[in-house]
Design an enzyme around this catalytic site. Structure first.
Site, mmCIF file in Angstrom:
data_model
loop_
_atom_site.group_PDB
_atom_site.id
_atom_site.type_symbol
_atom_site.label_atom_id
_atom_site.label_comp_id
_atom_site.label_asym_id
_atom_site.label_seq_id
_atom_site.Cartn_x
_atom_site.Cartn_y
_atom_site.Cartn_z
ATOM 1 N N HIS A 186 -2.022 55.924 45.833
ATOM 2 C CA HIS A 186 -1.561 55.756 47.218
ATOM 3 C C HIS A 186 -1.527 54.273 47.587
ATOM 4 C CE1 HIS A 186 -2.413 60.067 47.691
ATOM 5 N NE2 HIS A 186 -1.590 60.014 48.727
ATOM 6 N N LYS A 221 -4.881 53.102 52.415
ATOM 7 C CA LYS A 221 -5.529 54.430 52.498
ATOM 8 C C LYS A 221 -7.047 54.260 52.485
ATOM 9 C CE LYS A 221 -5.490 59.112 50.661
ATOM 10 N NZ LYS A 221 -5.419 59.677 52.016
#
Ligand code: NAD
Length: 275
Positions: free
Chosen positions: A162, A166
């Site tokens: 990600h 995040k």
């Protein structure tokens, strides 16, 4: 609860200025059967008072971003929530008080947070999923099948990547996929999961379900579930190219939950994958 007379579901987007919040405002505005009734941000956020449409890159919608969720929920039929664990728990309680559906995409909830959400789901319909996309929920079904068919001769590893901002790991989606693998083997994930490895770990335990986390750049979400056997590997992958897939899934979940009885539902229920 705001009673629905026109057949259109009035939805509040909480965390309206977030990465998902902005995309949710667009999805609500574009999808038939839904309309934006309010946009909520945390008290002190610079976007309070801004027009929600402008915030989302659309023409003005005449809905100003507010920091008063209780007033917003009182006039709505449902809430779309991709925020932070503590905020989501508070929103579940407010949604239960208002008697409106709550769609939860927030990840990283501790077990105390999950318990509070289960309690709220005794009063209202809650749809909670670590991933709201059709593709990931389909892959989860395939992972469960593959884990059942291949058995413990194949080692299972869940690899995810990600974007650099995040804040939780492994991703809610990696956990969803890990749970699907564990379900295929009829074991609880908590007993088999290995969330990190470092140093002299010793050999891999048979039956372990491993996780590996990559973070960087602007990656929206990539997941691979690897079944590694003797001399061969099966890899089931999902690549998210656009946050719209999550936002459209969330609106779909809200429309599905509208008028449904209390309960804690998953995206698999919404998509009919459990039928
Ligand atoms: P983000 O940080 O960009 O946005 C979160 C927003 O919530 C921020 O604008 C923040 O100010 C706001 N917020 C925090 N506390 C609040 C409060 N008390 N009241 C109102 N607003 C509040 O994060 P993001 O990338 O949009 O992700 C949000 C969450 O959604 C994360 O947990 C992420 O993992 C999850 N997510 C889930 C899916 C899914 O399909 N389930 C998909 C993408 C992201």
């Amino acid at each position: 609860m705001g009673e629905d007379t026109m057949g259109t579901m009035r939805l509040v987007v909480v965390g309206a200025a977030g990465r998902m919040g902005r995309v949710l405002i667009r999805a609500v505005s574009e999808m038939p059967g839904a309309e934006l009734s309010a946009a909520v941000e945390r008290a002190g956020a610079p976007e309070i008072g801004d027009d929600a449409g402008t915030l989302a890159g659309l023409a003005p919608l005449g809905v100003a971003v507010t920091d008063d969720p209780a007033a917003a929920f009182a006039e709505a039929d449902g809430v779309l929530d991709f925020t932070l664990p503590a905020a989501t728990v508070a929103f579940a309680e407010l949604a239960a008080e208002a008697g409106i559906a709550h769609v939860i995409g927030t990840t990283g909830l501790a077990s105390s947070g999950d318990a509070a959400i289960e309690k709220a789901a005794e009063t209202i319909a809650i749809v909670k999923s670590g991933n709201m996309s059709l593709g990931v929920n389909l892959v989860a079904g395939l992972v469960e099948k593959a884990a059942r068919a291949l058995g413990e001769d194949f080692d299972i590893e869940v690899l995810e990547m990600h974007h650099r901002r995040k804040i939780d790991a492994p991703s809610g989606t990696a956990l969803l996929l890990g749970k699907a693998a564990a379900a295929g083997r009829n074991v609880p994930l908590d007993e088999r999961a290995v969330y990190a490895r470092e140093g002299e770990t010793g050999a891999r335990e048979t039956g372990a379900i491993g996780f590996a986390t990559l973070r960087g750049g602007t990656v929206i979400g990539e997941h691979n579930v690897i079944f590694a056997g003797e001399g061969e590997r099966v890899v089931l992958s999902h690549i998210a190219e656009d946050r719209t897939i999550f936002a459209r899934g969330a609106v779909k979940a809200a429309l599905w939950a509208h008028g449904r009885g209390p309960g804690l539902y998953s995206m698999a229920d919404v998509l009919g994958l459990n039928d």
